[in-house]
Design an enzyme around this catalytic site. Sequence first.
Site, PDB file in Angstrom:
ATOM      1  N   GLY A 201       0.806  -1.283   0.041  1.00  0.00           N
ATOM      2  CA  GLY A 201      -0.051   0.159  -0.023  1.00  0.00           C
ATOM      3  C   GLY A 201       0.885   1.273   0.054  1.00  0.00           C
ATOM      4  N   THR A 202       2.309   1.030  -0.022  1.00  0.00           N
ATOM      5  CA  THR A 202       2.868   2.348   0.101  1.00  0.00           C
ATOM      6  C   THR A 202       2.789   3.427  -1.190  1.00  0.00           C
ATOM      7  OG1 THR A 202       4.962   1.121   0.776  1.00  0.00           O
ATOM      8  CG2 THR A 202       5.543   3.095  -0.135  1.00  0.00           C
TER       9      THR A 202
HETATM   10  O1  PXL Z   1      -0.388  -0.584  -4.861  1.00  0.00           O
HETATM   11  C1  PXL Z   1      -1.035  -0.759  -5.902  1.00  0.00           C
HETATM   12  C2  PXL Z   1      -2.684  -1.330  -5.722  1.00  0.00           C
HETATM   13  C3  PXL Z   1      -3.696  -0.524  -6.269  1.00  0.00           C
HETATM   14  N1  PXL Z   1      -4.790  -0.893  -6.048  1.00  0.00           N
HETATM   15  C4  PXL Z   1      -5.137  -2.177  -5.320  1.00  0.00           C
HETATM   16  C5  PXL Z   1      -4.176  -3.063  -5.193  1.00  0.00           C
HETATM   17  C6  PXL Z   1      -3.099  -2.662  -5.238  1.00  0.00           C
HETATM   18  C7  PXL Z   1      -1.811  -3.398  -4.918  1.00  0.00           C
HETATM   19  O2  PXL Z   1      -1.824  -4.579  -4.403  1.00  0.00           O
HETATM   20  O3  PXL Z   1      -4.500  -4.172  -4.423  1.00  0.00           O
HETATM   21  C8  PXL Z   1      -6.888  -2.379  -5.223  1.00  0.00           C
END
Ligand code: PXL
Length: 255
Positions: A201-202
């Site tokens: 989530g960074t």
């Molecule tokens: O980090 C990119 C990202 C964006 N959105 C969703 C994600 C991820 C990474 O796994 O699961 C829904």
Amino acid sequence: MPPIALTIAGSDPSGGAGIQADLKTFHQLGVYGEAVITLITVQNTVRAGCVEVLSAELVLAQIEAVVEDIPPGAAKTGALGSAEVVTAIAKAAERFDFPLVVDPVMTGKHGLPLGPQFDDALLARAALVTPNVPEAEALAGMKIRALDDVRRAAEKIHARGARAVLIKGGHLQAEPTDVFYDGAAFREFPAPRIATVHTHGTGCTYSAAITAGLAAGLPLVESIERAKRFTHEDIRTSPGLGHGCGPVNHHARLA
Ligand code: PXL
């Protein structure tokens, strides 16, 4: 009225990335968050299942409903899932009178396919585009190994129409320096690497924190500087949840 920010992104049910990370980041930075969902993933800190992308019509209808009633001060995009959704958002963004941060998410943790190749129409609407190194390689059409390559890639992405580019250095071998380019000057944001696997989530958190800054009226470079400090603190204090690569701490406090 509180500052208001909108995220247009995918759902990560484990709460580390995507729309969940964006909303928590907005909240932590004192910003009222709105969320238009583009896709739903099945994933946790260990594995990824599948992705289901919503129709472009449904995504657009959500955007219209939100923007006509509670217009945000800034918005960001995350995982968009399909070329149709990218095109629809590029069209909708022609009428946005607030800055748009485009996080050109392509692949999620565990190889989840989250986005198509970006066309220039959405990049041209971006006040800032925030690729990581693999995304910058795809957008610039070149290999990136050293900091000099990062600068060249930033120029190429800027030439595709983005007003400013921030390439995140986390995937570089050396110190993870982020490179900013706005067509006039380069700026570099170095940060010491933190030894942890809990970085899920960074990227979402970083672009959401920049968007929160813009929504609150901070200038772009100040928004980036504050977001960088916030994200660094989030990684440093990640709570180590789950059995795999856990989420960062979206509740870190800025000194
Ligand atoms: O980090 C990119 C990202 C964006 N959105 C969703 C994600 C991820 C990474 O796994 O699961 C829904």
